[in-house]
Each structure stands twice: as C-alpha cells, then as structure tokens.
Design an enzyme around this catalytic site. Structure first.
Site, PDB file in Angstrom:
ATOM      1  N   GLY A 326      20.216  -4.829   3.197  1.00 50.88           N
ATOM      2  CA  GLY A 326      19.000  -5.249   2.554  1.00 50.88           C
ATOM      3  C   GLY A 326      18.271  -6.415   3.788  1.00 50.88           C
ATOM      4  O   GLY A 326      18.426  -6.199   4.816  1.00 50.88           O
ATOM      5  N   SER A 327      17.639  -7.786   3.327  1.00 53.23           N
ATOM      6  CA  SER A 327      16.703  -8.300   4.010  1.00 53.23           C
ATOM      7  C   SER A 327      17.403  -9.101   5.265  1.00 53.23           C
ATOM      8  O   SER A 327      16.634  -9.598   5.989  1.00 53.23           O
ATOM      9  CB  SER A 327      15.796  -9.127   3.131  1.00 53.23           C
ATOM     10  OG  SER A 327      15.231  -8.296   2.183  1.00 53.23           O
ATOM     11  N   THR A 328      18.667  -9.360   5.113  1.00 56.18           N
ATOM     12  CA  THR A 328      19.406  -9.884   6.269  1.00 56.18           C
ATOM     13  C   THR A 328      19.335  -9.336   7.425  1.00 56.18           C
ATOM     14  O   THR A 328      19.641  -9.769   8.404  1.00 56.18           O
ATOM     15  CB  THR A 328      20.832 -10.457   5.793  1.00 56.18           C
ATOM     16  OG1 THR A 328      21.564  -8.918   5.324  1.00 56.18           O
ATOM     17  CG2 THR A 328      20.776 -11.274   4.614  1.00 56.18           C
ATOM     18  N   SER A 382       9.828 -12.188   2.991  1.00 57.29           N
ATOM     19  CA  SER A 382      10.821 -10.908   3.238  1.00 57.29           C
ATOM     20  C   SER A 382       9.918  -9.573   2.504  1.00 57.29           C
ATOM     21  O   SER A 382      10.414  -9.015   1.560  1.00 57.29           O
ATOM     22  CB  SER A 382      11.908 -11.302   2.129  1.00 57.29           C
ATOM     23  OG  SER A 382      12.943 -10.147   2.386  1.00 57.29           O
TER      24      SER A 382
END
Length: 612
Positions: A326-328, A382
C-alpha cells in the site's frame, strides 16, 4: 592187548602235546630264524613312516591354516580383533549458546535428569519413598505409591528434572533410584525472541529461526575417538587422546537488542489488543549495515514448550508471508521518479479525487480530491491520484526495470530461514496493461515480505544502497573477542544520495503535517509514511472490509540511519488506520531506541527564560 604201532603214532600226531614236542624239520629250522629277524624291522619302519606321515600332514595342515589366518584372512581378523578391543566414541557436545548483542543469553544447553525408580531395590517402604519424593517432583504421595506398585523396575518418574532438583534427590541417598543426565535446550527469555531464535526438537535439531538456519555454527565440531576396552568390556580412559573432551567457549551473537525487542513487543501487543487485530509485526533495522536490532511478531510461541504451539507460528511471517504494502511503498516510487528525472521536488499536480486509467476509475482512500498539491503533499495526504500521475511520466518498461532492480519478485538475502519470493507481474503483462503501473504506484497489484519493505526503506535511509537484513553478528568467546563474522553480499547502489535525502525530507512533512503526526517526538526530526491497504485474497481480488495498517519511520532526518516499521493485520474498528494503529507503535519503539543508541536531539530544546 598190544596196540599196533601205527595206531599209536596216529594218536600222537593228533595229540597237541606230542605235536609241540615234535622236532622241526631241517627246512623249518633253516627258515624260522630269518622270518623272526625281518618282521620287527619292517613293522618298525612301517610305523615310523606312518608317524612321519601324520606329522607331515599335521604340519602341512597347520601351515595351510596359518597361511589362511595370517595371510589370506589376516587383515580381516586383525580388524575384527581391534573392533573387539576398541570402541568408537563420539563425545556429546552441547550446542553453542545464542546471545543478543549485549551478551544476554537467548538460548543455552543446560543439564537435566531423567529419574527412574526400581521398587524392588527400595530399602524403605513405598509409602516412605513417596513421602520424600513427592515434594521434589511436585506430585501427590498417594499417586507415587500407586506408581511404585505398578511394576518392580524401570519406572520413569520424571524426564527433564532441573539440575538443582537432581542434586537434592542425590543428597537423599535413596536406594532404588536412578538419575540419568542429559542436556536440554533452554530459552531464558521464553517467547521474547522466539521468531528470531527458533527452537530445537527432541533430536536436538534446529527447526526454526537461527537454530535452523545457523545449525553449522551452533553445532560444535567434534571427531569420533577410539578408546581401548578392558577384558571385562570397561573402557580404559588412560588410552584416550589428550584433550579429546575439550570444547570451545564460543557463542553465537545476534544483532538483536533484548531491551528494544521487549519494548517493541509490548507496544505491538497493546495496539493489537486495542484493535482486536489478527497479527502484527515490528522490525527495527540499522540501515548502514542491515543489522536487525529488533524483530517481533505476534502471536508467537514459547520455544521451551514448542509442542503446545500452533505449527503455523514456527515460520516468521515477516520473511515467510507476502502482502501488498500500500502507501508505504509510495516514497520508493517517488525516489524512482526523481532518479529518472521525470519529476522535480517542487513539481505540482492536480488531484481531483479520481482518475480514469483504461477501463478503471482510481480514487483516493478518502474519496476526495486535494486540488493542486506538490510531491511532499502527495505523501502527506497519501494521494493515490498524485502517485498515478507521477508514475505515468515514466515509460512502463523503464518503471518495470527499476522494480526489478529493487528486487521485487525475488527473495531477500537474509540469514533468517523460510524466506519467500515476492510476486510481480511478468514484464509483458505489466507493459501491456496500463492499470498495472497505475496500481503499483500506490502499492497494490504486487506483493513482498515486510522485511523486503524495510530493506527498501533502508536504501532511502543510507544514501541509496540495498543492504542485506541480518540477525547474526558472529561467533564470540567468553571475553567478547570475535572469532567469526559472516560475509554478506556487497550493498548495491540503487539511488543517489541526493535523491534519497530529498525523499526523506518529504517524508518528514508526513510526520510534521500529515498522517504520521502520532509518531512525533519533541526535539527529533522523524521521517515517516503511513499505509492502510486493502488485504488481497488468496483467490484473487480483495477481502471485503479487511485491511493491513502500517507505518514506517526513518530517524534522524539530518543523518538518516534507523528504519522502524510496524505492521498490524486486520485491525477492527472504523478508526483503524496506519496513522492510528501502527504509528503509535513506532513512536513507542523510537522512545526506547533513542536512549539505547544515544541519538542526540535534532533540534535544540530551548530552556524557558526566567519569568516565563
């Protein structure tokens, strides 16, 4: 009446007495002496020949037998004799202890005893024996009496008595008891580092963790020796080679810090209980060399009682399970775009809240647009839309090559066992479908292990190098001298230091102004990125309502070195996000890391002036 002379002569001839007195004839007188002189000599010679023949035959038989024994079968019989006179012995050698980077024992062999009872040899009643043994064995005396009555000999009362208990039983001097010493692997911190250390089975073979992957370093080398055996079969130690029972005092030292490990575990367990999560993990890495200072996963198991644990817990899921980050993953994509020159740090993008890619509509997690935002703000909020627009500036083939350079779709070089290969679509499929680069831009459509994500953020923290995450420091002796250090692959330069420093500074705004505010620590510059990803289903697509929350931090921004990552799988509740679930865990870990590593404050904390 006078008998006739002829009749009388006939009777004399028939009478034996007269026959013996009869004179021999001249011919007989001449033959008889010769006959008597020749027979004894012939008989003697015959007998001599017979004796000689027997002796010669016996000698020949003996010679043939000796030839068979000494020449034909000599080597075989010599070896057979040696086998009867000698015994091969391989002395038992305890496994080397495992210690953390400060010398705290994580695993060690300790002597334990198996206790046997032979009631037929008791010189006391069963009741008296039971009364003395019951408190030492933590058993009921009446139950022991029943056990003693069950059979006359060979009763196992305990299989792993501690050394102290064995000594107390020995001091009782009770006849009919037998203590057999053996060694058992013991893990003093219990479940604290089980995911790293692992455990050994009853055959003393490692089954998980470094007990499995570092078996060769933990097993002391010992060669088989031959000892002489006396006539009654007992060994003669006087003939043992000098020093054959000597073994080294080396220990396997890990990079793990037990203090940091405990702090990470406590913070993780607290958030998991609060959000009723399925599982979670925390990883702390020194990005300069890849050494892991902490690696925690929950739920876990106690290696001292591994037989009671669920078998699925034996594989550390931070290296053995895949997930979509995901966003990491967004900071890594920003670094790729910056390195290729398709964006500049001050570029501005328009985020209307949705974007059409092929036949798909991509939206932000909050389903709202952020308008005109720069790259730092894309990370702060994000923004999926902003990330898609950034990656669309890269040719898909170039983007794919960079993903491969980072190691996506490959295994991570590490000394932890059971690592798995990440998943990335084939190059043909990736290039042919515009949706693939788009979803990859915000961390979906591919999968990796939590440890691999930490490795990639380590490249952002150390100036662009992919290092090898590892937990083994080497073999040290009791004085702390290093005797062996493993060789790890040379770090690969992926990004320039200019690119990584810009990305880290952008990530700092996430902590100061964006979704990472829960990780702030006064006086310290911290970079970070939250992640709240949909959870992929094994059957394709995503599991409705299931999410994985995460947060990754880099510290300190002015001289990046440490990467701290927290991941919580399937937290429950409407407020379960990376910012609310994972970020507080990272903050708690950082508060322990800072004093342990003596990290100075990034900003001077001004003392309040008098009167204020």
């Amino acid at each position: 009446m006078q008998k006739s002379p002829s009749r009388l002569r006939f009777r004399r001839l028939q009478n034996p007495a007269f026959t013996r007195r009869q004179k021999p004839s001249r011919q007989k007188l001449m033959e008889t002496p010769a006959s008597h002189n020749q027979d004894p000599m012939a008989m003697a010679r015959s007998r001599l020949f017979i004796v000689w023949g027997v002796l010669i035959a016996a000698g020949m038989g003996l010679a043939i037998n000796l030839y068979q024994l000494q020449i034909v079968q000599g080597q075989k019989l010599t070896q057979k004799a040696r086998n009867q006179q000698m015994v091969s012995l391989r002395p038992f050698m305890p496994r080397r202890p495992v210690v953390d980077r400060n010398g705290n024992v994580l695993a060690v062999d300790r002597p334990v005893y198996t206790l046997f009872a032979h009631p037929k040899l008791f010189d006391k009643s069963n009741e008296a024996m039971a009364e003395q043994l019951a408190p030492l064995l933590d058993k009921n005396a009446a139950d022991l009496v029943k056990i003693f009555q069950s059979q006359k000999t060979g009763i196992t009362l305990a299989s792993a008595l501690p050394e102290a208990t064995g000594d107390r039983i020995t001091r009782l001097r009770l006849n009919g008891l037998e203590l057999i010493q053996k060694y058992s692997r013991f893990y003093p911190p219990e479940d604290l580092a089980a995911d790293v250390v692992g455990y050994v089975n009853l055959d003393r073979r490692g089954q998980a963790g470094v007990e499995y992957s570092q078996e060769k370093l933990l097993e002391r080398s010992v060669q088989t020796v031959k000892l002489s055996r006396a006539g009654n079969g007992t060994l003669m130690p006087d003939h043992a080679p000098e020093g054959f029972l000597h073994f080294d005092d080396l220990q396997l030292q890990l990079t793990i810090d037990s203090r940091l490990q405990r702090a990470a575990r406590n913070a993780l367990k607290e958030q998991m209980e609060k959000f009723r999560a399925k599982r979670g993990a925390v990883i702390v890495m020194d990005a300069l060399d890849g050494s892991l200072l902490a690696l925690v996963s929950q739920p876990t198991y106690n290696p001292n009682e591994y037989s009671k644990a669920d078998i699925s817990l034996f594989k550390n899921w931070t290296v053995a399970d895949l997930y979509e980050p995901g966003s990491t993953f967004k900071p890594v994509n920003v670094a790729i775009a910056l390195e290729n020159g398709v964006i500049k740090p001050d570029d501005v993008f328009n985020d209307p809240g949705a974007i059409q890619v092929a036949n798909y509509t991509i939206r932000n997690a909050e389903h709202n647009g952020y308008g005109r935002i720069n790259i730092a703000q894309i990370l702060q909020n994000s923004s999926n839309i902003g990330m898609v627009q950034i990656i669309q500036r890269l040719r898909p083939s170039v983007y794919y090559n960079w993903l491969e350079r980072l190691g996506l779709g490959q295994t991570v070089d590490t000394d932890l066992p059971f690592e798995v290969r990440g998943r990335l679509k084939s190059q043909e499929e990736f290039i042919a479908s515009p949706i693939e680069p788009a979803t990859t831009s915000f961390g979906q459509g591919f999968s990796l292990t939590p440890l691999q994500l930490v490795q990639m953020h380590g490249a952002l923290a150390n100036g662009g190098k992919l290092v090898t995450p590892h937990v083994v420091r080497g073999l040290i002796d009791s004085k702390g001298q290093m005797h062996y250090t493993p060789t790890y692959p040379t770090p690969r330069q992926i990004f320039s230091t200019t690119t990584t420093q810009k990305v880290v500074e952008m990530m700092e705004t996430v902590v100061n102004e964006g979704t990472g505010k829960f990780s702030q620590i006064p006086g310290y510059r911290i970079a970070g990125k939250t992640g709240t990803a949909q959870k992929a289903s094994p059957n394709g697509g995503y599991i409705p309502g299931a999410r994985i929350t995460s947060f990754v931090a880099i510290l300190p921004v002015e001289s990046p070195r440490y990467v701290v990552f927290a991941l919580v799988d399937e937290p429950k509740g409407e407020n379960a996000y990376g910012s609310t679930v994972a970020a507080p865990i990272v903050k708690s870990v950082l508060e322990t890391l800072i004093p342990i590593e003596q990290i100075p404050p990034s900003k001077a904390i001004q003392e309040p002036e008098e009167g204020q």
